[in-house]
Design an enzyme around this catalytic site. Structure first.
Site, PDB file in Angstrom:
ATOM      1  N   SER A  46       0.872  -1.162   0.000  1.00 11.99           N
ATOM      2  CA  SER A  46       0.000   0.000   0.000  1.00 11.99           C
ATOM      3  C   SER A  46       0.913   1.216   0.000  1.00 11.99           C
ATOM      4  O   SER A  46       1.755   1.365   0.901  1.00 11.99           O
ATOM      5  CB  SER A  46      -0.899  -0.004   1.231  1.00 11.99           C
ATOM      6  OG  SER A  46      -1.848   1.040   1.132  1.00 11.99           O
ATOM      7  N   GLU A  47       0.791   2.072  -1.009  1.00  4.06           N
ATOM      8  CA  GLU A  47       1.852   3.060  -1.244  1.00  4.06           C
ATOM      9  C   GLU A  47       1.939   4.144  -0.180  1.00  4.06           C
ATOM     10  O   GLU A  47       2.919   4.875  -0.133  1.00  4.06           O
ATOM     11  CB  GLU A  47       1.731   3.673  -2.646  1.00  4.06           C
ATOM     12  CG  GLU A  47       0.486   4.494  -2.903  1.00  4.06           C
ATOM     13  CD  GLU A  47      -0.605   3.683  -3.599  1.00  4.06           C
ATOM     14  OE1 GLU A  47      -0.671   2.450  -3.376  1.00  4.06           O
ATOM     15  OE2 GLU A  47      -1.395   4.283  -4.342  1.00  4.06           O
ATOM     16  N   ASN A  48       0.933   4.254   0.700  1.00  9.39           N
ATOM     17  CA  ASN A  48       1.084   5.199   1.803  1.00  9.39           C
ATOM     18  C   ASN A  48       2.149   4.740   2.808  1.00  9.39           C
ATOM     19  O   ASN A  48       2.632   5.537   3.590  1.00  9.39           O
ATOM     20  CB  ASN A  48      -0.257   5.473   2.506  1.00  9.39           C
ATOM     21  CG  ASN A  48      -1.048   4.238   2.818  1.00  9.39           C
ATOM     22  OD1 ASN A  48      -1.037   3.251   2.080  1.00  9.39           O
ATOM     23  ND2 ASN A  48      -1.737   4.256   3.937  1.00  9.39           N
ATOM     24  N   SER A  88       8.405   4.219   0.767  1.00  9.84           N
ATOM     25  CA  SER A  88       7.439   3.459  -0.009  1.00  9.84           C
ATOM     26  C   SER A  88       7.587   3.741  -1.505  1.00  9.84           C
ATOM     27  O   SER A  88       7.608   2.821  -2.334  1.00  9.84           O
ATOM     28  CB  SER A  88       6.026   3.824   0.448  1.00  9.84           C
ATOM     29  OG  SER A  88       5.064   3.069  -0.240  1.00  9.84           O
TER      30      SER A  88
END
Lengths: 220, 235, 235, 220
Positions: A46-48, A88
């Site tokens: 999850s890119e957060n 990330s």
């Protein structure tokens, strides 16, 4: 009979491989998580700032500090790690994510992608989409074949681009196309949804595409 | 060197001025420094340039500084959750600079690390690269992006010690560590405050050098934007 | 996806080839992947370009790959502890590229993060900037430095889980995290191996995505270069 | 009577301020840690990846995983944090360290510094010296005034440079000089070691320097 959203997600899940690190976009791509084959080790990013994303929490167990890039509450797994958004996107930009499965508004025969600006609406922003298509090793688009009867597979995007020559595979409700984005190989129809004809695909596609040899046989 | 301030208002007092650049941590409503944002509202500074991945929602996060019309410009990657934002932007009352999320995160990290510019593939061939320098490395094209710094950064952390060492919790980490490093002055609101020495020095996310002011904000209300759950299977 | 290998030799087998680029973690003898270095010696690959802050000492660390003459070129910031290095360099048997330590660390971090080049003030006006592009930003001069990647990175960690998540201990962290991120294949030797889920996910230093192979190396001998102590005051 | 090494370190310690984050080089600068005034909060950075550096360990308590940038065994404090070398030099390059106290071979009247290559010897490398002088807010050099009877404060460095216009203050065994490195202000003698005369300093200095007004009185 075009594919349902679930069938499109199931088809996309065939692109997964054991040991893959994968980023799933919002919408249909999110459903792909439901079709990871049993016994296959796939870690979702999850890119957060999270690797090893788990399913939605049980009701009453939501944690405001634990959300995915779509801002939905999720859970962690035994494999989970958290990191900053800079780390990330370092992961993403650095080519460490094996596969991104994303939605799209328009895709061209050269793999150009538009998926962040909706015409006539307030621009919300590209979020992480441009980073994902620029950095991830392999980009799979899952989308409806047409929008309001108009083709979404085009010669040129009419909407502002998310990236140029970035898409490797397109899965629609009608068919699957591979794109040889790195060269002049163009787009190739490699699969038809159950009961869909080649003519039906041609009628709904503006982009030029070749037809794979084995598909010709099957579709004949 | 006491870094602890008694409340959010005191922690923000004396460091704000009109027209300044502010970085505000968080992703959506997750890990946002809500009480520090409220203090900025109460301190009535205006014409702010705010660097934040999102712009809050109506009534929470940076949404409250939009309501009070203290923001002149936003530098963000996604502002889709905020109707007031849309109205102010369409009325020409608000400037907006979109950055790809990873480029934004890296620009802030670069600013904190003394790197004035870096090259990235993200955005090449799109609107984002227009007017920016393009460079070829080993046959691929990259766009030059600039580092970002802020006059003041505000962040939210789970735990902080008296030295200013911070630990974030789960995905509430997001933009907070880079922003802490890129503020000339960084103010942190922390849920738990402990004496120096209680945080494992191997587990520190943000070393105290980056944090000039800390305020203890226990029992804050954490909002959830999209409450998604799955059914319990009956045993 | 099993990442655990039974021993250092097995962990390094099949991924080495002559002329390849290798990153090796550690600062001095602190946090070096000694057993993986020994495996490389035993596997006899040659003409290596090795990126490492230091070159070990005679008989330990990269010193043993100098002895076996497997290194063609070093990219380092300081090689002062190694007499064999000096002899080979002066005899023209070894190439050497010096980088300022922070530039080296950042080049590796950039390589892992997909950044082909960045600008830094470090080295402007010195030998280091010769032949490199200079750029002016806001009235100051910066030099452009390139990102670095490696065919294989070897690192030492204190703890690792079966997913490849790593934790380093104290100053043994140093160059290990960036190198783990910049290797096309990264191999980690870990002092303690645990099942996935035993490491606090907020405390992970290197996420498992960066680690392809892990080997458990308990009870390793850790060398100290400069043993400095203070006297105990009698009670 | 020139200053001893300890006296030079004691003089350098007067540059410390409460709340400072400081990087000390090897040699005389290391001794400065012994002269931090009681009650003053100064955190020492070690550029290999540590803030809050403690004193040498008691014998038998050395930890091979805990060394400073000079590769000496050290200890941690309650304030300590560890981080990677990339983060450490981000701190340095980003201007977060208030003060670096370093040794030198040559310094010029414009603040140029040479301290990493010894003539006629094997080049060991610059380590973190170039990063420190380029990034730290204020750079103080502590060194012997001469080497083998030759001045080290020069018009131009003869050795390869560590940085240009980077030194703010030079403390030698004979005197203290401030350098207005940002402009054409040049070097100013601001203090003499006990019993050292202006003539003695002049005789041992190649670099041009002004004499501070208050020092003239004192030295008269």
């Amino acid at each position: 009979m075009a594919w349902t959203r679930d069938q499109m997600a199931e088809r996309a899940a065939k692109e997964l491989r054991d040991g893959f690190y994968v980023n799933l976009g919002i919408g249909i791509p999110t459903l792909v998580a439901n079709f990871i084959p049993a016994g296959m080790d796939v870690q979702l990013q999850s890119e957060n700032g999270m690797l090893g994303m788990g399913p939605f929490p049980f009701e009453g167990e939501e944690d405001a500090d634990l959300i995915n890039a779509g801002k939905q509450t999720i859970t962690e797994l035994a494999t989970t790690s958290y990191f900053s958004s800079a780390d990330s996107f370092g992961m993403i930009r650095g080519g460490h994510i094996d596969l991104a499965i994303l939605g799209a508004m328009e895709v061209t025969e050269r793999g150009d992608l538009a998926n962040w600006m909706i015409p006539g609406k307030m621009v919300k922003g590209m979020g992480g989409a441009m980073d994902l298509v620029a950095g991830v090793k392999r980009v799979v688009v899952v989308m409806e074949h047409t929008a309001k009867g108009q083709p979404k597979l085009l010669h040129h995007c009419t909407l502002p681009l998310t990236g140029t020559a970035v898409v490797d595979l397109v899965i629609t409700d009608l068919a699957v196309f591979s794109i040889d984005k790195g060269s002049s190989g163009g787009m190739t129809l490699i699969e038809l949804a159950d009961g869909v004809t080649l003519d039906e695909v041609k009628a709904n596609t503006e982009a030029n595409f070749k037809v794979a040899a084995d598909l010709k046989t099957k579709a004949a | 060197m006491n870094k602890i301030f008694p409340d959010a208002h005191a922690a923000m007092a004396g460091i704000l001025k009109d027209g300044m650049t502010l970085m505000s941590g968080g992703f959506g409503l997750c890990g946002i420094p809500q009480l520090l944002i409220e203090a900025i509202r109460d301190l009535k500074v205006k014409d702010l340039t705010v660097i934040s991945n999102n712009a809050g929602v109506d009534g929470a996060g940076l949404g409250i500084l939009l309501e009070s019309r203290q923001i002149k410009k936003m530098i963000s990657s996604y502002v889709g959750e905020n109707k007031l934002f849309e109205r102010q932007f369409l009325a020409g009352e608000l400037e907006l600079e979109f950055n790809p999320q990873g480029t934004l995160a890296e620009r802030i990290r670069a600013g904190g690390a003394g790197i004035p510019a870096f090259l990235t593939k993200t955005g090449v061939g799109t609107l984002i690269a227009e007017g920016k320098e393009l460079r070829d490395f080993d046959g691929a094209v990259y766009v030059m992006e600039r580092g970002l710094v802020a006059d003041v950064s505000i962040v939210h952390a789970y735990k902080g010690d008296t030295e200013g060492n911070l630990i974030y919790r789960k995905t509430a980490r997001n933009f907070n560590p880079m922003m802490a490093s890129a503020g000339k002055i960084t103010v942190a609101q922390v849920e738990h405050i402990v004496p120096a020495g209680e945080i494992d020095p191997d587990a520190v996310h943000t070393p105290g050098i980056f944090v000039q002011r800390i305020v203890h904000t226990p029992n804050i209300a954490k909002l959830i934007e999209k409450r998604t759950t799955r059914p319990r299977i009956a045993a």
